[in-house]
Design a protein around this motif. Structure first.
Motif, mmCIF file in Angstrom:
data_model
loop_
_atom_site.group_PDB
_atom_site.id
_atom_site.type_symbol
_atom_site.label_atom_id
_atom_site.label_comp_id
_atom_site.label_asym_id
_atom_site.label_seq_id
_atom_site.Cartn_x
_atom_site.Cartn_y
_atom_site.Cartn_z
ATOM 1 N N PRO A 9 0.823 -1.209 0.000
ATOM 2 C CA PRO A 9 0.000 0.000 0.000
ATOM 3 C C PRO A 9 0.860 1.263 0.000
ATOM 4 O O PRO A 9 1.954 1.292 0.568
ATOM 5 C CB PRO A 9 -0.800 -0.123 1.302
ATOM 6 N N LEU A 57 -17.611 -1.107 -5.487
ATOM 7 C CA LEU A 57 -17.370 -0.085 -6.502
ATOM 8 C C LEU A 57 -18.656 0.659 -6.821
ATOM 9 O O LEU A 57 -19.715 0.073 -7.004
ATOM 10 C CB LEU A 57 -16.825 -0.728 -7.777
ATOM 11 N N THR A 97 -16.869 6.043 -5.809
ATOM 12 C CA THR A 97 -15.553 5.411 -5.692
ATOM 13 C C THR A 97 -14.735 5.636 -6.954
ATOM 14 O O THR A 97 -13.544 5.957 -6.899
ATOM 15 C CB THR A 97 -15.709 3.907 -5.427
ATOM 16 N N SER A 98 -15.381 5.477 -8.109
ATOM 17 C CA SER A 98 -14.694 5.684 -9.381
ATOM 18 C C SER A 98 -14.174 7.109 -9.503
ATOM 19 O O SER A 98 -13.054 7.341 -9.996
ATOM 20 C CB SER A 98 -15.639 5.366 -10.538
ATOM 21 N N ILE A 149 -11.015 7.377 -7.410
ATOM 22 C CA ILE A 149 -9.909 6.658 -8.043
ATOM 23 C C ILE A 149 -9.307 7.472 -9.185
ATOM 24 O O ILE A 149 -8.080 7.504 -9.370
ATOM 25 C CB ILE A 149 -10.393 5.281 -8.539
ATOM 26 N N LEU A 194 -10.505 0.726 -2.377
ATOM 27 C CA LEU A 194 -9.665 1.557 -3.224
ATOM 28 C C LEU A 194 -8.368 0.822 -3.554
ATOM 29 O O LEU A 194 -7.857 0.064 -2.739
ATOM 30 C CB LEU A 194 -9.340 2.883 -2.526
ATOM 31 N N PRO A 195 -7.805 1.042 -4.738
ATOM 32 C CA PRO A 195 -6.562 0.350 -5.105
ATOM 33 C C PRO A 195 -5.381 0.823 -4.270
ATOM 34 O O PRO A 195 -5.335 1.981 -3.826
ATOM 35 C CB PRO A 195 -6.372 0.731 -6.585
ATOM 36 N N ASP A 196 -4.416 -0.068 -4.077
ATOM 37 C CA ASP A 196 -3.240 0.250 -3.267
ATOM 38 C C ASP A 196 -2.348 1.297 -3.920
ATOM 39 O O ASP A 196 -1.448 1.844 -3.278
ATOM 40 C CB ASP A 196 -2.429 -1.019 -2.991
ATOM 41 N N THR A 197 -2.568 1.567 -5.191
ATOM 42 C CA THR A 197 -1.752 2.580 -5.868
ATOM 43 C C THR A 197 -2.065 3.992 -5.377
ATOM 44 O O THR A 197 -1.233 4.894 -5.509
ATOM 45 C CB THR A 197 -1.987 2.521 -7.387
ATOM 46 N N LYS A 249 -2.983 6.142 0.722
ATOM 47 C CA LYS A 249 -4.071 5.689 1.596
ATOM 48 C C LYS A 249 -3.650 5.775 3.061
ATOM 49 O O LYS A 249 -2.656 5.177 3.480
ATOM 50 C CB LYS A 249 -4.451 4.249 1.237
ATOM 51 N N THR A 288 -11.491 -3.835 -15.862
ATOM 52 C CA THR A 288 -10.704 -2.689 -15.412
ATOM 53 C C THR A 288 -10.126 -1.915 -16.597
ATOM 54 O O THR A 288 -9.778 -0.746 -16.456
ATOM 55 C CB THR A 288 -9.554 -3.151 -14.496
#
Length: 355
Positions: A2, A21, A25-26, A29, A49-52, A55, A241
């Motif tokens: 993360p 989702l 959320t989108s 992101i 949420l993505p780890d990218t 966070k 995705t």
């Protein structure tokens, strides 16, 4: 691993208190990386949420009594009732150094509880003029933007189709988003059942997921397609995705929603150079140009005949489709980039902190 930012460096917190989702959320992101690219120092908080994305951990909230260096407070940017409530508890009960910003995409009369929450915000953003008309507090209208590099026309549409296992020689009309009655997926299916038999060079793509509550609805649609003998031409491809790559396969996009808060899919299609047929719901009338310089067609909601007629008019006219698609791309690039959205949101943050 993360992406864990140092809370001392974070100036804006974007909470996401929903695991599944959704459109909200989108938005987070897509917007947060652009905000950080522009130097806004935004971090997210919560599941789904993505780890990218940068966070925060829940324990980082204990540091919110101390503002970041050079600031009197941080921004807590809520997009749901529960996130507004959490901000109010931290600011008003715990006396943490926060300013509360809320973005509303709803186009319906708010409950008394929601009105109460909104009235306690330091600043409010509406995602469209229609949304603003339902608010009883001053607000700033900032419409969503699109990443015009990610959503862009393919250099070779036939190659784009082949890359996803589609027939490069066929034309495709798409309907993307969650599969449910509200989204009008059934209207799209019925329109395609009526139109495709007379247009053997066209097929249809339905991309998106049916949640547990709507699985039976999706199954009924698939059965209807099989009964019509079109299961090889009306394709349910699921959730992806890499949805931008699916847009690049399309020659026409249909947004048949019966109701919508904002609705990003017409923006995504236009950014990809795809002409749009959309119902007059959500912010669609504020996104799509009709008449001179048209980027698509607006039709009444919940009207199968209108969807079929509008789609047919573009399916039958290659020159018009190409012109409308090109005009749509220029329209998005000039008015609806995500960088422009991020800059306008930053201006609201700045005014709120200075107030």
């Amino acid at each position: 691993m993360p992406n864990r930012p140092d809370i001392r460096d974070v100036e804006v917190i974007a909470p996401n208190f929903k695991r599944r989702l959704s459109g909200v959320t989108s938005t987070i992101i897509q917007l947060v990386p652009v905000q950080n690219k522009l130097g806004q120092k935004v971090a997210t908080l919560g599941p789904g949420l993505p780890d990218t994305l940068p966070k925060l951990r829940w324990r980082d909230l204990l540091s919110l009594w101390t503002p970041p260096p050079g600031r009197k407070a941080r921004i807590w940017h809520a997009r749901r009732n529960v996130e507004m409530l959490a901000g109010l508890v931290m600011r008003d009960l715990l006396r943490m150094k926060l300013k509360l910003v809320f973005t509303s995409a709803s186009q319906r009369r708010h409950t008394g509880w929601t009105k109460c929450l909104i009235s306690r915000m330091d600043a409010v953003i509406a995602t469209s003029a229609k949304t603003a008309s339902y608010l009883e507090v001053p607000c700033t209208v900032i419409m969503h933007g699109i990443d015009t590099e990610r959503f862009s026309p393919p250099a070779d549409k036939a190659a784009a189709k082949a890359a996803l296992g589609l027939d490069p020689a066929r034309k495709y009309v798409g309907c993307f988003g969650r599969i449910r009655h509200q989204k009008g997926t059934d209207l799209f299916v019925d329109a395609m059942i009526a139109l495709l038999p007379e247009r053997p060079d066209w097929s249809a793509i339905i991309a998106g997921r049916a949640t547990a509550k709507h699985v039976e609805f999706e199954a009924e649609l698939k059965e209807k397609v099989r009964d019509a003998g079109l299961d090889k031409r009306i394709l349910f491809v699921g959730e992806h995705t890499n949805i931008h790559e699916w847009y690049r396969t399309l020659d026409l996009f249909v947004a048949p929603q019966r109701w919508e808060g904002f609705g990003l899919t017409p923006l995504e299609a236009m950014a990809t150079g795809v002409p749009v047929v959309a119902t007059d719901v959500g912010a669609f009338s504020e996104l799509i140009v009709t008449g001179e310089g048209e980027t698509g067609l607006l039709i009444p909601a919940d009207s199968l005949s209108s969807i079929a007629q509008a789609a047919a008019s573009l399916m039958n006219d290659t020159a018009r489709r190409n012109a409308v698609g090109s005009q749509g791309r220029r329209h998005i690039a000039s008015r609806f980039t995500i960088e422009n959205e991020a800059r306008r949101v930053a201006a609201v943050y700045r005014r709120t902190l200075e107030a």
